[in-house]
Design a protein around this motif. Structure first.
Motif, short mmCIF file in Angstrom:
data_model
loop_
_atom_site.label_atom_id
_atom_site.label_comp_id
_atom_site.label_asym_id
_atom_site.label_seq_id
_atom_site.Cartn_x
_atom_site.Cartn_y
_atom_site.Cartn_z
N SER A 187 -139.76 -14.02 -89.49
CA SER A 187 -141.39 -14.55 -90.50
C SER A 187 -140.85 -15.58 -90.63
O SER A 187 -140.34 -16.41 -90.22
CB SER A 187 -141.15 -13.38 -92.03
N ILE A 188 -142.37 -16.31 -91.18
CA ILE A 188 -142.64 -17.66 -91.33
C ILE A 188 -141.64 -18.49 -91.72
O ILE A 188 -141.14 -19.30 -91.86
CB ILE A 188 -143.84 -17.20 -91.88
N VAL A 189 -141.45 -17.69 -92.78
CA VAL A 189 -139.82 -18.05 -94.22
C VAL A 189 -137.77 -17.69 -93.21
O VAL A 189 -137.42 -17.81 -93.63
CB VAL A 189 -139.48 -17.93 -95.06
N GLY A 190 -138.62 -17.37 -91.76
CA GLY A 190 -137.11 -17.26 -90.92
C GLY A 190 -135.99 -16.07 -91.78
O GLY A 190 -135.08 -15.44 -90.67
N ILE A 191 -137.04 -15.20 -92.06
CA ILE A 191 -136.11 -13.58 -92.23
C ILE A 191 -136.47 -12.91 -91.04
O ILE A 191 -137.57 -12.29 -91.58
CB ILE A 191 -136.32 -13.02 -94.15
N LYS A 192 -135.10 -12.05 -90.51
CA LYS A 192 -135.17 -10.72 -89.97
C LYS A 192 -136.59 -9.84 -90.49
O LYS A 192 -135.84 -9.36 -91.09
CB LYS A 192 -134.08 -10.50 -89.11
N VAL A 193 -137.64 -9.08 -89.90
CA VAL A 193 -138.15 -8.45 -90.38
C VAL A 193 -138.12 -7.24 -90.03
O VAL A 193 -138.39 -6.14 -90.61
CB VAL A 193 -139.50 -8.53 -91.10
N TRP A 194 -137.54 -6.90 -89.00
CA TRP A 194 -137.90 -5.90 -87.92
C TRP A 194 -136.57 -5.58 -86.24
O TRP A 194 -137.16 -7.32 -86.44
CB TRP A 194 -138.68 -5.35 -87.38
N SER A 195 -136.41 -4.81 -86.05
CA SER A 195 -135.57 -5.30 -84.69
C SER A 195 -135.84 -4.19 -84.09
O SER A 195 -136.11 -2.64 -84.58
CB SER A 195 -134.00 -5.44 -85.06
N TYR A 196 -135.99 -4.06 -82.69
CA TYR A 196 -136.96 -3.01 -81.77
C TYR A 196 -135.50 -2.77 -81.06
O TYR A 196 -135.09 -4.00 -80.05
CB TYR A 196 -137.68 -3.55 -81.32
N SER A 197 -134.91 -2.33 -80.46
CA SER A 197 -134.07 -1.50 -79.01
C SER A 197 -133.59 -0.46 -78.86
O SER A 197 -134.40 0.61 -78.83
CB SER A 197 -132.48 -2.43 -80.00
N TRP A 198 -133.93 -1.16 -77.05
CA TRP A 198 -132.98 0.28 -76.27
C TRP A 198 -131.74 0.28 -75.78
O TRP A 198 -131.00 -0.95 -75.23
CB TRP A 198 -134.37 0.86 -75.88
N THR A 199 -130.99 1.84 -75.62
CA THR A 199 -129.33 1.25 -74.95
C THR A 199 -129.45 2.41 -73.92
O THR A 199 -130.12 4.00 -74.91
CB THR A 199 -128.97 1.55 -75.70
N TYR B 255 -131.21 5.66 -75.33
CA TYR B 255 -131.88 5.77 -76.61
C TYR B 255 -132.19 4.64 -77.20
O TYR B 255 -131.87 3.58 -77.29
CB TYR B 255 -130.51 6.69 -77.64
N ARG B 256 -133.16 4.91 -78.59
CA ARG B 256 -134.36 3.84 -79.37
C ARG B 256 -132.99 3.71 -80.75
O ARG B 256 -132.49 4.27 -81.15
CB ARG B 256 -135.27 3.88 -79.13
N THR B 257 -133.34 2.32 -81.31
CA THR B 257 -132.91 1.68 -82.24
C THR B 257 -133.66 0.92 -82.59
O THR B 257 -134.01 0.13 -81.73
CB THR B 257 -131.60 1.46 -81.58
N VAL B 258 -134.68 1.54 -83.97
CA VAL B 258 -135.20 0.52 -85.25
C VAL B 258 -134.77 0.44 -86.37
O VAL B 258 -134.12 1.15 -86.77
CB VAL B 258 -136.74 1.21 -84.68
N TRP B 259 -134.82 -0.76 -86.76
CA TRP B 259 -134.59 -1.31 -88.18
C TRP B 259 -136.27 -1.73 -88.63
O TRP B 259 -136.31 -3.03 -88.08
CB TRP B 259 -134.02 -1.87 -88.34
N ALA B 260 -136.38 -2.05 -89.80
CA ALA B 260 -137.95 -2.56 -90.53
C ALA B 260 -137.46 -2.52 -91.87
O ALA B 260 -136.92 -1.66 -92.32
CB ALA B 260 -139.71 -1.83 -90.41
N ASN B 261 -137.94 -3.82 -92.92
CA ASN B 261 -138.01 -4.23 -93.84
C ASN B 261 -139.03 -5.52 -94.26
O ASN B 261 -139.86 -5.51 -93.54
CB ASN B 261 -136.43 -3.97 -94.05
N TYR B 262 -139.12 -5.46 -95.81
CA TYR B 262 -139.59 -6.14 -96.18
C TYR B 262 -141.51 -5.64 -96.11
O TYR B 262 -142.00 -7.03 -95.78
CB TYR B 262 -140.08 -8.04 -95.95
N GLY B 263 -141.63 -4.64 -96.10
CA GLY B 263 -143.47 -4.60 -95.91
C GLY B 263 -143.63 -4.04 -94.75
O GLY B 263 -144.45 -3.06 -94.31
#
Length: 171
Positions: free
Chosen positions: A74-86, A102-110
């Motif tokens: 985000s604009i304040v430097g916080i990680k808000v999502w992650s997306y990866s494939w292995t 396989y896919r790995t995802v993570w999301a936060n802060y809305g």
């Protein structure tokens, strides 16, 4: 003329000094809503599949896992999502002998993950390479529609000689 100029400057200064209702209530723009930086990451690991008959004694054979992904900030430097494939694959020095992904995802802060909007591949077991491309869709605050979207992507290739290559990005 001077009075008009003074009055115009006075009105502009007063208008700038009065906070908007959203700012006055502490409800300015959400600092997590805009993705200002995407940062690719990758890792490669070797593993032993156990007592697999797939592997021979040749030094060019083995098994690896190749993870490639993107983090959104985000604009304040916080990680808000992650997306990866292995991609996990075994190889004999020239061809791929086993393969899974396989896919790995993570999301936060809305933010929430809506799914993949692209997922393509070619090659695989028995081939000299395996190529995989995927693109995800993250949504910020979904009501009837999303306030905004972000679309990370990964482009990976693994080879029967144990090498790998890739790129990742998004917005």
């Amino acid at each position: 003329m001077k009075l008009t100029r003074f009055f115009s400057v006075f009105v502009i200064v007063v208008a700038l000094a009065i906070p908007s209702p959203a700012t006055a209530q502490g409800k300015g723009p959400n600092p997590y809503s805009q993705i200002v930086r995407v940062e690719p990451f990758e890792s490669v690991r070797e593993y032993n599949p156990g007592n697999s008959l797939e592997l021979n004694a040749a030094a060019a054979s083995g098994c690896k896992g190749y993870t490639l992904g993107v983090n959104g900030y985000s604009i304040v430097g916080i990680k808000v999502w992650s997306y990866s494939w292995t991609i996990d694959w075994c190889y004999n020095g020239s061809t791929i002998t086993s393969l899974s992904k396989y896919r790995t995802v993570w999301a936060n802060y809305g933010w929430s993950f809506k799914g993949d909007i692209a997922d393509n591949h070619s090659g695989g077991v028995g081939s000299t390479s395996y190529w995989h491309y995927a693109q995800g869709d993250f949504c910020f605050i979904e009501t009837y529609t999303c306030v905004t979207h972000s679309y990370p992507w990964v482009n990976q290739t693994v080879y029967g000689n144990g090498n790998q290559t890739g790129s990742a990005g998004g917005n």
